[in-house]
Motif scaffolding. Structure first.
Motif, PDB file in Angstrom:
ATOM      1  N   ALA A 129       0.836  -1.210   0.000  1.00  0.00           N
ATOM      2  CA  ALA A 129       0.000   0.000   0.000  1.00  0.00           C
ATOM      3  C   ALA A 129       0.869   1.258   0.000  1.00  0.00           C
ATOM      4  CB  ALA A 129      -0.936  -0.006   1.204  1.00  0.00           C
ATOM      5  N   ALA A 130       1.948   1.249   0.761  1.00  0.00           N
ATOM      6  CA  ALA A 130       2.839   2.415   0.800  1.00  0.00           C
ATOM      7  C   ALA A 130       3.525   2.619  -0.544  1.00  0.00           C
ATOM      8  CB  ALA A 130       3.877   2.242   1.905  1.00  0.00           C
ATOM      9  N   LEU A 131       3.984   1.538  -1.156  1.00  0.00           N
ATOM     10  CA  LEU A 131       4.627   1.649  -2.463  1.00  0.00           C
ATOM     11  C   LEU A 131       3.662   2.183  -3.508  1.00  0.00           C
ATOM     12  CD1 LEU A 131       6.661  -1.659  -2.444  1.00  0.00           C
ATOM     13  CD2 LEU A 131       7.630   0.635  -2.532  1.00  0.00           C
ATOM     14  N   ASP A 132       2.408   1.795  -3.406  1.00  0.00           N
ATOM     15  CA  ASP A 132       1.401   2.289  -4.349  1.00  0.00           C
ATOM     16  C   ASP A 132       1.172   3.792  -4.191  1.00  0.00           C
ATOM     17  OD1 ASP A 132       0.983  -0.125  -5.616  1.00  0.00           O
ATOM     18  OD2 ASP A 132      -0.778  -0.653  -4.426  1.00  0.00           O
ATOM     19  N   GLY A 133       1.459   4.326  -3.010  1.00  0.00           N
ATOM     20  CA  GLY A 133       1.217   5.745  -2.760  1.00  0.00           C
ATOM     21  C   GLY A 133       2.442   6.635  -2.869  1.00  0.00           C
ATOM     22  N   LEU A 134       3.602   6.061  -3.132  1.00  0.00           N
ATOM     23  CA  LEU A 134       4.842   6.841  -3.186  1.00  0.00           C
ATOM     24  C   LEU A 134       5.494   6.721  -4.562  1.00  0.00           C
ATOM     25  CD1 LEU A 134       6.454   5.733   0.195  1.00  0.00           C
ATOM     26  CD2 LEU A 134       5.473   7.964  -0.312  1.00  0.00           C
ATOM     27  N   ALA A 135       5.812   7.833  -5.166  1.00  0.00           N
ATOM     28  CA  ALA A 135       6.537   7.815  -6.435  1.00  0.00           C
ATOM     29  C   ALA A 135       8.020   7.621  -6.167  1.00  0.00           C
ATOM     30  CB  ALA A 135       6.306   9.111  -7.199  1.00  0.00           C
ATOM     31  N   GLY A 136       8.623   6.690  -6.865  1.00  0.00           N
ATOM     32  CA  GLY A 136      10.065   6.476  -6.751  1.00  0.00           C
ATOM     33  C   GLY A 136      10.496   5.684  -5.541  1.00  0.00           C
ATOM     34  N   ALA A 137       9.574   5.024  -4.869  1.00  0.00           N
ATOM     35  CA  ALA A 137       9.934   4.220  -3.691  1.00  0.00           C
ATOM     36  C   ALA A 137      10.438   2.847  -4.128  1.00  0.00           C
ATOM     37  CB  ALA A 137       8.733   4.073  -2.773  1.00  0.00           C
ATOM     38  N   ARG A 138      11.164   2.208  -3.228  1.00  0.00           N
ATOM     39  CA  ARG A 138      11.687   0.877  -3.544  1.00  0.00           C
ATOM     40  C   ARG A 138      11.666   0.004  -2.305  1.00  0.00           C
ATOM     41  NH1 ARG A 138      16.939  -0.599  -2.319  1.00  0.00           N
ATOM     42  NH2 ARG A 138      18.057   0.898  -1.034  1.00  0.00           N
ATOM     43  N   VAL A 139      11.723  -1.298  -2.528  1.00  0.00           N
ATOM     44  CA  VAL A 139      11.858  -2.264  -1.444  1.00  0.00           C
ATOM     45  C   VAL A 139      13.351  -2.409  -1.161  1.00  0.00           C
ATOM     46  CG1 VAL A 139      11.512  -4.677  -0.754  1.00  0.00           C
ATOM     47  CG2 VAL A 139       9.790  -3.517  -2.141  1.00  0.00           C
ATOM     48  N   VAL A 140      13.719  -2.418   0.098  1.00  0.00           N
ATOM     49  CA  VAL A 140      15.106  -2.679   0.493  1.00  0.00           C
ATOM     50  C   VAL A 140      15.188  -4.192   0.700  1.00  0.00           C
ATOM     51  CG1 VAL A 140      16.963  -2.141   2.107  1.00  0.00           C
ATOM     52  CG2 VAL A 140      15.201  -0.422   1.613  1.00  0.00           C
ATOM     53  N   TRP A 141      15.471  -4.899  -0.381  1.00  0.00           N
ATOM     54  CA  TRP A 141      15.411  -6.368  -0.356  1.00  0.00           C
ATOM     55  C   TRP A 141      16.397  -6.976   0.631  1.00  0.00           C
ATOM     56  CZ3 TRP A 141      11.213  -8.334  -2.314  1.00  0.00           C
ATOM     57  CH2 TRP A 141      10.552  -7.676  -3.345  1.00  0.00           C
ATOM     58  N   ASP A 142      17.569  -6.377   0.804  1.00  0.00           N
ATOM     59  CA  ASP A 142      18.571  -6.920   1.732  1.00  0.00           C
ATOM     60  C   ASP A 142      18.114  -6.854   3.183  1.00  0.00           C
ATOM     61  OD1 ASP A 142      20.237  -7.419  -0.405  1.00  0.00           O
ATOM     62  OD2 ASP A 142      21.458  -5.620  -0.098  1.00  0.00           O
ATOM     63  N   ASP A 143      17.161  -5.979   3.482  1.00  0.00           N
ATOM     64  CA  ASP A 143      16.670  -5.809   4.849  1.00  0.00           C
ATOM     65  C   ASP A 143      15.245  -6.346   5.007  1.00  0.00           C
ATOM     66  OD1 ASP A 143      16.969  -4.954   7.500  1.00  0.00           O
ATOM     67  OD2 ASP A 143      15.969  -3.056   7.071  1.00  0.00           O
ATOM     68  N   THR A 144      14.786  -7.123   4.035  1.00  0.00           N
ATOM     69  CA  THR A 144      13.442  -7.702   4.074  1.00  0.00           C
ATOM     70  C   THR A 144      13.579  -9.196   4.322  1.00  0.00           C
ATOM     71  OG1 THR A 144      12.558  -6.006   2.611  1.00  0.00           O
ATOM     72  CG2 THR A 144      11.365  -8.089   2.685  1.00  0.00           C
ATOM     73  N   ARG A 145      12.853  -9.686   5.317  1.00  0.00           N
ATOM     74  CA  ARG A 145      12.993 -11.085   5.730  1.00  0.00           C
ATOM     75  C   ARG A 145      11.639 -11.772   5.883  1.00  0.00           C
ATOM     76  NH1 ARG A 145      17.616 -10.141   4.672  1.00  0.00           N
ATOM     77  NH2 ARG A 145      19.325  -9.816   6.084  1.00  0.00           N
ATOM     78  N   GLY A 146      11.629 -13.076   5.651  1.00  0.00           N
ATOM     79  CA  GLY A 146      10.489 -13.915   5.991  1.00  0.00           C
ATOM     80  C   GLY A 146       9.237 -13.711   5.168  1.00  0.00           C
ATOM     81  N   ILE A 147       9.382 -13.334   3.901  1.00  0.00           N
ATOM     82  CA  ILE A 147       8.193 -13.164   3.072  1.00  0.00           C
ATOM     83  C   ILE A 147       8.110 -14.331   2.091  1.00  0.00           C
ATOM     84  CG2 ILE A 147       8.074 -10.665   3.319  1.00  0.00           C
ATOM     85  CD1 ILE A 147       9.407 -10.371   0.614  1.00  0.00           C
ATOM     86  N   ASN A 148       6.881 -14.649   1.685  1.00  0.00           N
ATOM     87  CA  ASN A 148       6.704 -15.783   0.776  1.00  0.00           C
ATOM     88  C   ASN A 148       6.723 -15.320  -0.682  1.00  0.00           C
ATOM     89  OD1 ASN A 148       4.025 -15.029  -0.069  1.00  0.00           O
ATOM     90  ND2 ASN A 148       3.233 -15.866   1.850  1.00  0.00           N
ATOM     91  N   GLU A 149       6.635 -16.273  -1.598  1.00  0.00           N
ATOM     92  CA  GLU A 149       6.760 -15.945  -3.022  1.00  0.00           C
ATOM     93  C   GLU A 149       5.647 -15.025  -3.521  1.00  0.00           C
ATOM     94  OE1 GLU A 149       5.375 -19.285  -5.837  1.00  0.00           O
ATOM     95  OE2 GLU A 149       5.929 -20.342  -3.991  1.00  0.00           O
ATOM     96  N   HIS A 150       4.448 -15.143  -2.952  1.00  0.00           N
ATOM     97  CA  HIS A 150       3.339 -14.271  -3.355  1.00  0.00           C
ATOM     98  C   HIS A 150       3.585 -12.837  -2.902  1.00  0.00           C
ATOM     99  CE1 HIS A 150       1.202 -17.814  -4.613  1.00  0.00           C
ATOM    100  NE2 HIS A 150       1.422 -18.346  -3.424  1.00  0.00           N
ATOM    101  N   GLU A 151       4.137 -12.701  -1.707  1.00  0.00           N
ATOM    102  CA  GLU A 151       4.471 -11.373  -1.202  1.00  0.00           C
ATOM    103  C   GLU A 151       5.603 -10.754  -2.016  1.00  0.00           C
ATOM    104  OE1 GLU A 151       3.151 -12.127   3.430  1.00  0.00           O
ATOM    105  OE2 GLU A 151       5.146 -12.757   2.766  1.00  0.00           O
ATOM    106  N   VAL A 152       6.584 -11.567  -2.413  1.00  0.00           N
ATOM    107  CA  VAL A 152       7.677 -11.087  -3.257  1.00  0.00           C
ATOM    108  C   VAL A 152       7.123 -10.550  -4.577  1.00  0.00           C
ATOM    109  CG1 VAL A 152       9.705 -11.793  -4.610  1.00  0.00           C
ATOM    110  CG2 VAL A 152       9.455 -12.569  -2.248  1.00  0.00           C
TER     111      VAL A 152
END
Length: 72
Positions: free
Chosen positions: A30-53
């Motif tokens: 939801a936050a990414l949908d509301g922010l222009a130019g935002a990104r996921v910090v993949w190196d600091d993201t843990r424990g998510i499943n393939e659907h969340e990815v």
């Protein structure tokens, strides 16, 4: 972010200005949908499943495209 999601805050996102925040996968999308130019910090993201990815990747791509003014 809702209180019950605090313990599920496994995703780090960064806005175009370099500010970082953590959220559960649902709120991160939801936050990414509301922010222009935002990104996921993949190196600091843990424990998510393939659907969340997949959902986070798509939201990140839309956010990056909105920063450049390209319609998604």
């Amino acid at each position: 972010m809702e209180g019950e999601c605090d313990r599920y805050a496994r995703v780090s996102i960064e806005d175009a200005g370099g500010q970082r925040a953590r959220a559960c996968p649902r709120h991160a999308v939801a936050a990414l949908d509301g922010l222009a130019g935002a990104r996921v910090v993949w190196d600091d993201t843990r424990g998510i499943n393939e659907h969340e990815v997949t959902a986070l990747g798509l939201a990140e791509e839309r956010s990056q495209l909105s920063r450049t003014g390209v319609a998604a």
